[in-house]
Write a protein that holds these residues in place. Structure first.
Motif, PDB file in Angstrom:
ATOM      1  N   ILE A  40      72.044  35.878  61.166  1.00 21.12           N
ATOM      2  CA  ILE A  40      72.131  36.872  62.383  1.00 21.12           C
ATOM      3  C   ILE A  40      72.644  37.976  61.727  1.00 21.12           C
ATOM      4  N   GLU A  41      71.797  38.996  61.833  1.00 24.41           N
ATOM      5  CA  GLU A  41      72.149  40.473  61.194  1.00 24.41           C
ATOM      6  C   GLU A  41      71.039  41.470  61.959  1.00 24.41           C
ATOM      7  N   ASP A  42      71.658  42.689  62.178  1.00 26.60           N
ATOM      8  CA  ASP A  42      70.796  43.633  62.879  1.00 26.60           C
ATOM      9  C   ASP A  42      70.030  44.774  61.976  1.00 26.60           C
ATOM     10  N   GLU A  43      70.578  44.744  60.638  1.00 30.78           N
ATOM     11  CA  GLU A  43      69.998  45.511  59.644  1.00 30.78           C
ATOM     12  C   GLU A  43      68.581  45.139  59.284  1.00 30.78           C
ATOM     13  N   PRO A  44      67.708  45.884  59.567  1.00 27.26           N
ATOM     14  CA  PRO A  44      66.439  45.254  59.264  1.00 27.26           C
ATOM     15  C   PRO A  44      66.167  44.760  57.782  1.00 27.26           C
TER      16      PRO A  44
ATOM     17  N   LEU B 216      76.445  35.593  59.232  1.00 29.36           N
ATOM     18  CA  LEU B 216      76.643  36.175  60.666  1.00 29.36           C
ATOM     19  C   LEU B 216      77.082  37.494  60.102  1.00 29.36           C
ATOM     20  N   ASP B 217      76.532  38.518  60.534  1.00 26.79           N
ATOM     21  CA  ASP B 217      76.804  40.075  60.339  1.00 26.79           C
ATOM     22  C   ASP B 217      77.958  40.101  61.535  1.00 26.79           C
ATOM     23  N   LEU B 218      79.004  41.015  60.890  1.00 25.55           N
ATOM     24  CA  LEU B 218      80.325  41.504  61.649  1.00 25.55           C
ATOM     25  C   LEU B 218      79.949  42.199  62.629  1.00 25.55           C
ATOM     26  N   MET B 219      79.111  43.369  62.582  1.00 21.53           N
ATOM     27  CA  MET B 219      78.928  44.339  63.472  1.00 21.53           C
ATOM     28  C   MET B 219      77.622  44.150  63.910  1.00 21.53           C
ATOM     29  N   LEU B 220      77.459  43.835  65.129  1.00 24.39           N
ATOM     30  CA  LEU B 220      75.944  43.457  65.809  1.00 24.39           C
ATOM     31  C   LEU B 220      76.092  44.491  67.111  1.00 24.39           C
TER      32      LEU B 220
ATOM     33  N   THR C 280      81.465  40.681  51.332  1.00 24.92           N
ATOM     34  CA  THR C 280      81.288  42.060  51.669  1.00 24.92           C
ATOM     35  C   THR C 280      80.100  42.877  51.156  1.00 24.92           C
ATOM     36  N   LYS C 281      79.740  43.575  52.155  1.00 18.94           N
ATOM     37  CA  LYS C 281      78.600  44.625  52.057  1.00 18.94           C
ATOM     38  C   LYS C 281      79.057  45.697  51.021  1.00 18.94           C
ATOM     39  N   PRO C 282      78.281  46.331  50.148  1.00 18.65           N
ATOM     40  CA  PRO C 282      77.014  45.666  49.698  1.00 18.65           C
ATOM     41  C   PRO C 282      77.130  44.561  49.057  1.00 18.65           C
TER      42      PRO C 282
HETATM   43 CA    CA Z   1      75.530  45.287  61.452  1.00 18.66          CA
END
Ligand code: CA
Length: 237
Positions: A19-23, A63-67, A113-115
């Protein structure tokens, strides 16, 4: 990375939901996970991700935190209600330390942690699957007044049943195997997270805080999961 997961021939492919919005990140994860023979679903929104999990199921969730629609914490809480045990790895931006602690409280199992390096994330996922699917004894573990049922991911204390997450069970199991001996944070990280020198010893401490709340009569003066100053922890059953 080699095929470090234990997907044998003919075995059902393990399903990972991303679940991640950054393509770019979603695509990179999909490619790497498919290369490792996982069956991958992706969702760019939280609500959609919850729906996909309910409909198709998954053996592990990234799961990405910021969606864009709802934040990862909310997604995590909803997933925990329907899937109390599925391992959840949360992706957070650097320096979201308080978010990490909050995430642990709502039921994420682990953080990246990203990156981040996809190779390291895959290694961590493979370590989770190795531990999830190895054959282990389901003998109950008695610690003080708490009885732990490892395979059911449950702990019973004062006739109340509490669910334990994947890492909580694994940490308890490791400490129990070595009961009475100090076990260092580094060893816990290496054995359970599966990658030496990776992950933060703070995450071990966060899990211990949660375990003490479930096991100890007084979590502020623990008698069963004892801190060995400068080293790690020791279990006194
Ligand atoms: Ca995001």
């Amino acid at each position: 990375m080699t095929n470090g997961n234990s997907n044998g021939q003919g075995a059902p492919r393990r399903r990972v939901l991303v679940i991640e919005d950054e393509p770019d990140i979603a695509r990179g994860l999909r490619d790497a996970l498919e290369f490792e023979q996982f069956d991958v679903s992706t969702s760019s929104h939280g609500r959609e991700g919850i729906k996909v999990l309910r409909e198709r199921g998954a053996d592990l969730v990234i799961l990405d935190l910021m969606l864009p629609d709802i934040n990862g914490f909310t997604v995590c809480e909803e997933i925990r209600q329907s899937h109390p045990v599925v391992p959840i790895i949360m992706l957070t931006a650097r320096s979201q330390e308080t978010d990490k602690i909050r995430g642990l409280e709502v039921g994420a199992d682990d953080y990246v942690t990203k990156p981040f390096s996809i190779g390291e994330l895959i290694a961590r996922i493979n370590a989770i699957f190795r531990r999830l699917y190895r054959s282990v004894s389901d003998d109950a573990i008695q610690i003080g007044q708490a009885t732990i049922f490892p395979r059911r991911h449950e702990l019973v204390r004062n006739r109340k049943t509490v669910t334990l997450s994947f890492y909580e069970v694994e940490i308890l199991r490791l400490l129990h195997e070595r009961a009475g001996e100090p076990v260092s944070r580094e060893e816990i990280l290496e054995k359970i997270w599966g990658v030496s020198g990776y992950g933060s010893s703070r995450s071990v401490d966060n899990f211990v805080v949660k375990l003490r709340k479930k096991i100890e009569v007084d979590a502020s003066s623990p008698r069963h999961i004892v801190t060995i100053y400068g080293t790690g922890y020791k279990l006194l059953a």
